[in-house]
Design a protein around this motif. Structure first.
Motif, short mmCIF file in Angstrom:
data_model
loop_
_atom_site.label_atom_id
_atom_site.label_comp_id
_atom_site.label_asym_id
_atom_site.label_seq_id
_atom_site.Cartn_x
_atom_site.Cartn_y
_atom_site.Cartn_z
N VAL A 194 42.29 32.14 -30.81
CA VAL A 194 41.40 31.87 -29.68
C VAL A 194 41.06 33.22 -29.06
N THR A 210 41.35 40.32 -28.28
CA THR A 210 40.02 39.75 -28.46
C THR A 210 38.98 40.81 -28.78
N MET A 231 38.17 29.25 -35.32
CA MET A 231 38.95 29.05 -34.10
C MET A 231 40.18 28.23 -34.43
N HIS A 245 35.69 31.17 -26.24
CA HIS A 245 35.72 31.60 -27.64
C HIS A 245 34.34 31.43 -28.29
#
Length: 392
Positions: A194, A210, A231, A245
């Protein structure tokens, strides 16, 4: 809303779906509203919208790819809380496949009509024992390319790219370009889990954050290496985080288009969490061992509505959902049924019940049961015409 006159929807949901059908991108707040719906009629309206958008954006034909996974090592320096696959060097079950074993697996796949091999593995520090980490990966790719020049090599997640670059002190772009020159045709968009750091700090604190995942994928697209996107869903993440996301994927694809990169994200795949054999801490926190199909289907539909203008191809995971669940997902916005895989260790070792291999006939039968035509494709979603003679 003419298609949904029987549905009992709030005005806001109806308006969101109308705007999506008009071709507009819905906002993150609107996507979150859709994910929060629990009324059966409203969810059916969301499903119908996703199905209509799927038909418009990707057509009626369900595609599939004949491929093989090769997880070349499960020795990994990281300890992700959802992973039952990784092992420490020297521990029971640890392995690192040699070149002959890899070639044998791929040769078997070629005999069964494969056009793609997907190569991924653990982050094994032994890769640089006889040189640089990059040289090990390049040699692996070159050996496959030289023996099987007809095969598309789909290889190395953003996490693996970061590992190689970190070990050797080089840039992501330099790493990807060298692997591309050696024969890598595209990159799996796994390790995304995620794309929200507060979730990543719980489920995979040792993994890239991320921004690093986004940076690596953008570097690949800029070099000309196509990627997929994924995901990992259905664990501790909330609807707002699921939408965050999706928003980051949409923004990245928009950037690739606006900057005219030579490659783009080819597909989106939902990977539901399977916890049966996962490490106990996360398993207890999640509170279930197998995915909840209804939740995954709603997220599948909303993903199509949110992403479909930018990423047209959506695929369920039959490994995680079973073939029946993946077939049902074809009604919720998916246009692709995935690949044959021929072997799959990472999800299966976590306790997934979908199996490790599907025959072409099984995938075709699933499409037929969904009353949809089917067609074999290659990794980049181009038709494989030699396999179309039996298509409906």
């Amino acid at each position: 809303m003419t298609a949904f006159t029987e549905a009992k929807m709030t005005g806001s949901v109806s308006e969101i779906l109308e705007r999506a059908l008009a071709g507009e991108d819905i906002s993150p707040a609107e996507g979150e509203i859709l994910l929060q719906q629990r009324d059966r009629d409203t969810i059916e309206a969301i499903r119908q919208t996703s199905d209509m958008l799927r038909k418009r954006q990707a057509g009626d034909t369900v595609t599939y790819v004949v491929n093989r996974n090769v997880n070349f090592t499960n020795i990994c320096e990281q300890h992700c809380s959802f992973c039952a696959f990784r092992r420490d060097e020297g521990k029971e079950g640890a392995y690192w496949l040699d070149a002959d074993t890899i070639r044998s697996k791929i040769d078997e796949a070629i005999q069964r009509g494969a056009t793609e091999v997907c190569i991924q593995g653990g982050l094994n520090p032994q890769a640089k024992l006889h040189g640089t980490s990059l040289s090990y990966y390049i040699n692996l790719v070159k050996q496959i390319r030289q023996t099987f020049p007809q095969l598309h090599i789909h290889a190395f997640s953003p996490q693996e790219i970061q590992f190689i670059a970190r070990e050797d002190g080089i840039s992501y772009q330099e790493t990807i370009a060298a692997l591309h020159d050696a024969g890598v045709g595209s990159m799996p968009g796994t390790a995304a889990e995620v794309l929200v750091d507060e979730v990543r700090r719980v489920i995979c604190p040792e993994k890239i954050d991320t921004q690093t995942w986004l940076d690596v994928v953008e570097a690949a697209l800029a070099v000309g290496v196509f990627t997929t996107s994924t995901m990992l869903c259905g664990h501790i993440e909330m609807p707002q985080q699921q939408i965050q996301h999706l928003q980051r994927l949409r923004e990245l694809q928009e950037k690739a288009v606006s900057r005219q990169y030579p490659a783009h994200i080819t597909e989106f795949i939902l990977l539901p969490f399977v916890g049966e054999q996962a490490p106990p801490a996360l398993r207890r926190r999640v509170g279930r061992d197998q995915p909840v199909l209804a939740d995954i289907l709603l997220l599948t539909a909303v993903s199509r509505i949110f992403l479909g203008n930018w990423i047209a191809n959506h695929q369920p995971s039959w490994v995680k959902l079973g073939l029946a669940g993946a077939t049902e997902a074809l009604r919720w916005g998916c246009n692709d049924i995935g690949g044959t895989l021929m072997e799959e260790h990472i999800t299966t070792m976590a306790g997934a019940q979908g199996g490790t291999c599907m025959s072409v006939e099984q995938l075709q039968a699933a499409c037929t049961s969904a009353k949809r035509p089917y067609r074999e494709r290659n990794t980049l979603y181009e038709p494989v015409y030699s396999a179309c003679k039996n298509s409906r």
